[in-house]
Design a protein around this motif. Structure first.
Motif, PDB file in Angstrom:
ATOM      1  N   ALA A  70      59.416   1.887  62.232  1.00 40.19           N
ATOM      2  CA  ALA A  70      59.424   1.933  60.710  1.00 40.19           C
ATOM      3  C   ALA A  70      58.959   2.730  60.013  1.00 40.19           C
ATOM      4  CB  ALA A  70      58.881   0.595  60.547  1.00 40.19           C
ATOM      5  N   LEU A  71      57.474   3.171  60.200  1.00 37.91           N
ATOM      6  CA  LEU A  71      56.996   4.358  59.978  1.00 37.91           C
ATOM      7  C   LEU A  71      58.480   5.555  60.019  1.00 37.91           C
ATOM      8  CD1 LEU A  71      53.552   4.359  61.859  1.00 37.91           C
ATOM      9  CD2 LEU A  71      54.166   4.558  59.219  1.00 37.91           C
ATOM     10  N   ALA A  72      58.608   6.157  60.801  1.00 39.36           N
ATOM     11  CA  ALA A  72      59.653   7.098  60.906  1.00 39.36           C
ATOM     12  C   ALA A  72      60.671   7.171  60.004  1.00 39.36           C
ATOM     13  CB  ALA A  72      60.365   7.211  62.249  1.00 39.36           C
ATOM     14  N   THR A  73      60.595   5.898  59.406  1.00 44.79           N
ATOM     15  CA  THR A  73      62.168   5.945  58.101  1.00 44.79           C
ATOM     16  C   THR A  73      61.466   6.221  56.866  1.00 44.79           C
ATOM     17  OG1 THR A  73      62.727   3.890  59.630  1.00 44.79           O
ATOM     18  CG2 THR A  73      63.212   4.132  56.691  1.00 44.79           C
ATOM     19  N   VAL A  74      59.833   5.974  56.741  1.00 45.95           N
ATOM     20  CA  VAL A  74      59.558   5.505  55.423  1.00 45.95           C
ATOM     21  C   VAL A  74      58.924   6.993  54.844  1.00 45.95           C
ATOM     22  CG1 VAL A  74      59.199   2.937  54.752  1.00 45.95           C
ATOM     23  CG2 VAL A  74      57.404   4.164  55.895  1.00 45.95           C
ATOM     24  N   LEU A  75      58.123   7.830  56.517  1.00 48.54           N
ATOM     25  CA  LEU A  75      57.077   9.047  56.152  1.00 48.54           C
ATOM     26  C   LEU A  75      58.309  10.003  56.188  1.00 48.54           C
ATOM     27  CD1 LEU A  75      55.299   8.369  59.608  1.00 48.54           C
ATOM     28  CD2 LEU A  75      54.149   8.230  57.153  1.00 48.54           C
ATOM     29  N   PRO A  76      57.100  10.681  55.013  1.00 47.62           N
ATOM     30  CA  PRO A  76      57.671  11.967  54.111  1.00 47.62           C
ATOM     31  C   PRO A  76      58.107  12.883  55.677  1.00 47.62           C
ATOM     32  CG  PRO A  76      55.706  12.165  54.023  1.00 47.62           C
ATOM     33  CD  PRO A  76      55.730  10.602  54.541  1.00 47.62           C
ATOM     34  N   ALA A  77      59.371  14.396  55.206  1.00 50.41           N
ATOM     35  CA  ALA A  77      59.271  14.913  56.372  1.00 50.41           C
ATOM     36  C   ALA A  77      59.018  15.533  57.608  1.00 50.41           C
ATOM     37  CB  ALA A  77      60.703  16.141  55.900  1.00 50.41           C
ATOM     38  N   HIS A  78      59.114  15.826  58.011  1.00 49.34           N
ATOM     39  CA  HIS A  78      58.040  16.649  58.922  1.00 49.34           C
ATOM     40  C   HIS A  78      56.788  15.880  59.662  1.00 49.34           C
ATOM     41  CE1 HIS A  78      60.935  19.980  58.065  1.00 49.34           C
ATOM     42  NE2 HIS A  78      60.945  19.888  56.960  1.00 49.34           N
ATOM     43  N   SER A  79      56.808  14.428  58.995  1.00 49.98           N
ATOM     44  CA  SER A  79      56.066  14.046  60.263  1.00 49.98           C
ATOM     45  C   SER A  79      55.488  13.726  61.116  1.00 49.98           C
ATOM     46  CB  SER A  79      55.749  12.262  58.550  1.00 49.98           C
ATOM     47  OG  SER A  79      55.315  12.447  57.097  1.00 49.98           O
ATOM     48  N   ASN A  80      54.867  12.982  61.923  1.00 48.82           N
ATOM     49  CA  ASN A  80      54.499  13.329  63.558  1.00 48.82           C
ATOM     50  C   ASN A  80      53.817  11.317  63.593  1.00 48.82           C
ATOM     51  OD1 ASN A  80      53.702  13.126  66.188  1.00 48.82           O
ATOM     52  ND2 ASN A  80      52.786  15.123  65.710  1.00 48.82           N
TER      53      ASN A  80
END
Length: 59
Positions: free
Chosen positions: A35-45
């Motif tokens: 879910a985090l990967a879906t909503v975080l900005p590009a290049h987030s970790n």
């Protein structure tokens, strides 16, 4: 919990356009991590950690 429920739980907690760094302790099967990967900005970790090995497999 479904992926959509996790996204709704996160809500606006990931606001901003700059990359972000998250640590998901006790990630289990990875529902919240995905879910985090879906909503975080590009290049987030996101780093997911769980005491059970192979509980979350990267897709």
């Amino acid at each position: 919990m479904t992926n959509q429920e996790a996204i709704e739980l996160i809500g606006g907690g990931t606001n901003g356009e700059q990359e972000q760094y998250w640590l998901d302790l006790g990630c289990g099967t990875g529902t919240f991590t995905e879910a985090l990967a879906t909503v975080l900005p590009a290049h987030s970790n996101i780093t997911g950690v769980d005491k059970t090995t192979n509980s979350f497999r990267r897709k």
